[in-house]
Design a protein around this motif. Structure first.
Motif, PDB file in Angstrom:
ATOM      1  N   PRO A   1       0.790  -1.074   0.158  1.00 12.91           N
ATOM      2  CA  PRO A   1       0.183   0.025   0.019  1.00 12.91           C
ATOM      3  C   PRO A   1       0.910   1.236  -0.092  1.00 12.91           C
ATOM      4  O   PRO A   1       2.118   1.093   0.454  1.00 12.91           O
ATOM      5  CB  PRO A   1      -0.898  -0.018   1.202  1.00 12.91           C
TER       6      PRO A   1
ATOM      7  N   LYS B   1       1.953   3.720   1.760  1.00 19.03           N
ATOM      8  CA  LYS B   1       1.909   3.767   3.026  1.00 19.03           C
ATOM      9  C   LYS B   1       2.237   5.172   3.536  1.00 19.03           C
ATOM     10  O   LYS B   1       2.023   5.830   4.584  1.00 19.03           O
ATOM     11  CB  LYS B   1       2.747   2.809   4.149  1.00 19.03           C
TER      12      LYS B   1
ATOM     13  N   LEU C   1      -1.330   7.285   2.302  1.00 14.00           N
ATOM     14  CA  LEU C   1      -2.796   6.896   2.803  1.00 14.00           C
ATOM     15  C   LEU C   1      -2.757   7.462   4.150  1.00 14.00           C
ATOM     16  O   LEU C   1      -2.037   7.747   5.037  1.00 14.00           O
ATOM     17  CB  LEU C   1      -2.846   5.415   2.891  1.00 14.00           C
ATOM     18  N   THR C   2      -4.213   7.522   4.750  1.00 15.00           N
ATOM     19  CA  THR C   2      -4.269   7.990   6.023  1.00 15.00           C
ATOM     20  C   THR C   2      -5.481   7.090   6.362  1.00 15.00           C
ATOM     21  O   THR C   2      -5.901   6.293   5.833  1.00 15.00           O
ATOM     22  CB  THR C   2      -4.792   9.486   6.057  1.00 15.00           C
ATOM     23  N   CYS C   3      -5.484   7.213   7.879  1.00 15.58           N
ATOM     24  CA  CYS C   3      -6.451   6.391   8.705  1.00 15.58           C
ATOM     25  C   CYS C   3      -7.354   7.193   9.500  1.00 15.58           C
ATOM     26  O   CYS C   3      -6.870   8.047   9.936  1.00 15.58           O
ATOM     27  CB  CYS C   3      -6.141   5.165   9.263  1.00 15.58           C
ATOM     28  N   PRO C   4      -8.681   6.982   9.562  1.00 14.06           N
ATOM     29  CA  PRO C   4      -9.506   7.775  10.416  1.00 14.06           C
ATOM     30  C   PRO C   4      -8.971   8.064  11.792  1.00 14.06           C
ATOM     31  O   PRO C   4      -8.555   6.777  12.381  1.00 14.06           O
ATOM     32  CB  PRO C   4     -10.824   7.142  10.352  1.00 14.06           C
ATOM     33  N   ALA C   5      -9.038   9.093  12.487  1.00 19.51           N
ATOM     34  CA  ALA C   5      -8.264   9.254  14.062  1.00 19.51           C
ATOM     35  C   ALA C   5      -9.162   8.280  14.838  1.00 19.51           C
ATOM     36  O   ALA C   5      -8.412   7.635  15.946  1.00 19.51           O
ATOM     37  CB  ALA C   5      -8.350  10.592  14.440  1.00 19.51           C
ATOM     38  N   PHE C   6     -10.494   8.312  14.812  1.00 24.79           N
ATOM     39  CA  PHE C   6     -11.318   7.307  15.760  1.00 24.79           C
ATOM     40  C   PHE C   6     -10.729   6.086  15.888  1.00 24.79           C
ATOM     41  O   PHE C   6     -10.609   5.224  16.869  1.00 24.79           O
ATOM     42  CB  PHE C   6     -12.665   7.358  15.623  1.00 24.79           C
TER      43      PHE C   6
ATOM     44  N   LEU D   1      -7.350   5.213  15.813  1.00 29.54           N
ATOM     45  CA  LEU D   1      -6.308   5.268  16.678  1.00 29.54           C
ATOM     46  C   LEU D   1      -6.896   5.149  18.133  1.00 29.54           C
ATOM     47  O   LEU D   1      -6.222   4.533  19.087  1.00 29.54           O
ATOM     48  CB  LEU D   1      -5.717   6.521  16.438  1.00 29.54           C
ATOM     49  N   TYR D   2      -7.843   5.785  18.356  1.00 32.65           N
ATOM     50  CA  TYR D   2      -8.455   5.410  19.853  1.00 32.65           C
ATOM     51  C   TYR D   2      -8.837   4.224  20.315  1.00 32.65           C
ATOM     52  O   TYR D   2      -8.367   3.482  21.374  1.00 32.65           O
ATOM     53  CB  TYR D   2      -9.833   6.469  20.088  1.00 32.65           C
TER      54      TYR D   2
ATOM     55  N   VAL E   1      -1.189  -4.857   8.644  1.00 38.71           N
ATOM     56  CA  VAL E   1      -1.556  -3.361   8.203  1.00 38.71           C
ATOM     57  C   VAL E   1      -1.452  -3.409   6.742  1.00 38.71           C
ATOM     58  O   VAL E   1      -2.176  -2.934   6.044  1.00 38.71           O
ATOM     59  CB  VAL E   1      -0.571  -2.479   8.951  1.00 38.71           C
ATOM     60  N   ASP E   2      -0.421  -3.962   6.239  1.00 46.46           N
ATOM     61  CA  ASP E   2      -0.213  -4.110   4.642  1.00 46.46           C
ATOM     62  C   ASP E   2      -1.531  -4.593   4.071  1.00 46.46           C
ATOM     63  O   ASP E   2      -2.054  -4.029   3.135  1.00 46.46           O
ATOM     64  CB  ASP E   2       0.904  -4.857   4.041  1.00 46.46           C
TER      65      ASP E   2
ATOM     66  N   LEU F   1      -4.534  -2.165   4.567  1.00 49.30           N
ATOM     67  CA  LEU F   1      -4.315  -0.902   3.689  1.00 49.30           C
ATOM     68  C   LEU F   1      -4.326  -1.038   2.338  1.00 49.30           C
ATOM     69  O   LEU F   1      -4.875  -0.249   1.413  1.00 49.30           O
ATOM     70  CB  LEU F   1      -3.051   0.177   4.261  1.00 49.30           C
TER      71      LEU F   1
ATOM     72  N   TRP G   1     -10.706  -5.037  11.413  1.00 48.35           N
ATOM     73  CA  TRP G   1     -10.494  -3.465  10.920  1.00 48.35           C
ATOM     74  C   TRP G   1     -11.119  -3.474   9.470  1.00 48.35           C
ATOM     75  O   TRP G   1     -11.394  -2.251   9.331  1.00 48.35           O
ATOM     76  CB  TRP G   1      -9.031  -3.643  10.637  1.00 48.35           C
TER      77      TRP G   1
END
Lengths: 201, 201
Positions: free
Chosen positions: A82, A84, A87-92, A94-95, A150-151, A154, A173
């Motif tokens: 991906p 990397k 790309l971004t991931c939504p912050a929620f 992370l929580y 994660v790869d 994503l 996920w």
């Protein structure tokens, strides 16, 4: 069904499809045979593109007799990582990840404390083995715990692909990120449906 | 120095500024006095806006005598959470976090194994206490490990603010995300510089 001019649908594959004996047998008796069995079907399908993250592909190579893998596997199975750094991931997320890990870390400590208390009462080796098992279950099952995981996630997200995996963490996920997913033991039927569809046309 | 028409610079504060005795004494002898000391300076400064994530603010209230906090603290110290459902974080951070946690989890298991082996040799309570300490150090120090930490980081990022914290995990992420940060023990000088600047105008 897609019209002939539409973009091909994409599929991202985990190693379990070829490596896990429960699933692999759909395609072949060994990882090498499973790849060959998959290839035989995949080459008949025009409507799908297959992808595997490079890291997962490298893992897969450890399980196969490389000289027996047909060259066409490299043409059919696209290897790529991906993007990397874009790309971004939504912050929620992370929580959720941080809270999940925090709970697991606390659970791991309680498991360790219990083992120390049991150490005097039973065989030390058995206590350690039991603890390892409980600890790994508590801290690693059902969570994304490697860069390969994660790869997978994503790449499927980036390509808007179907993710074929049996990994509980990856599936969790996929659900959070709106990624389509399929268990490997359904995958042969999925593939065959593309061939049947074609014959009906 | 900013021109009078420019946007005010923003500062996001952690509780340590008021709660940690090593730092707090710059402002006052108790958390309550430290808040009053901070207010006295902050009210003289026109060029800064102060923010605290609501979760961190709630933590702070546990340390203070609430009826002795001037109402103006609520006007000076803006409470808000980051927009966690709109913000995103770069995907490569997810890789770093997962890899970091994976290493820490393995380290935690080795600490637990060592404790089990020592259990027969020394006092059980001492072994457990020592293990707890090592385990927490290995798994939680220098890492973002609570939703309050994530709030701090994301709020500073969202507001393009200066982050004032002594938390190593938060500082590490501030570095990764391009967030300005300052240790709390430098903060009083930082604030006073705005008043001196103003007098020079």
């Amino acid at each position: 069904m897609k019209s002939p001019g539409s973009r091909k649908d994409r599929v991202v594959l985990d190693t379990s499809l070829f490596v896990n004996p429960d699933v692999r047998n759909d395609f072949g008796d060994s990882p090498t045979e499973a790849i060959k069995g998959f290839l035989k079907i995949a080459e008949l399908i025009e409507g799908l593109e297959f992808y595997m993250p490079s890291s997962i592909f490298a893992e897969l190579l450890n399980f196969v007799e490389q000289r027996r893998i047909p060259g066409s596997f490299l043409a059919v199975m696209n290897q790529r990582s991906p993007s990397k750094h874009e790309l971004t991931c939504p912050a929620f997320l992370l929580y959720e990840l941080i809270e999940d890990i925090r709970d697991r870390i606390n659970k791991g400590l309680r498991i360790a404390e219990k083992a120390v208390r049991n150490a005097g009462k039973s065989d030390e080796r058995e206590v350690i083995q039991g603890m390892r098992k409980s600890y790994r279950e508590a801290l690693r099952e059902g969570i994304i715990d490697s860069k390969e995981d994660v790869d997978l996630i994503l790449l499927a997200k980036e390509l808007d692909a179907l993710l074929v995996t049996a990994d509980h963490g990856a599936i969790k996920w996929a659900e959070k990120l709106g990624i389509r997913w399929l268990l490997p033991n359904k995958f042969k039927d999925y593939l065959l449906s593309f061939i049947v569809d074609k014959e009906k046309q």
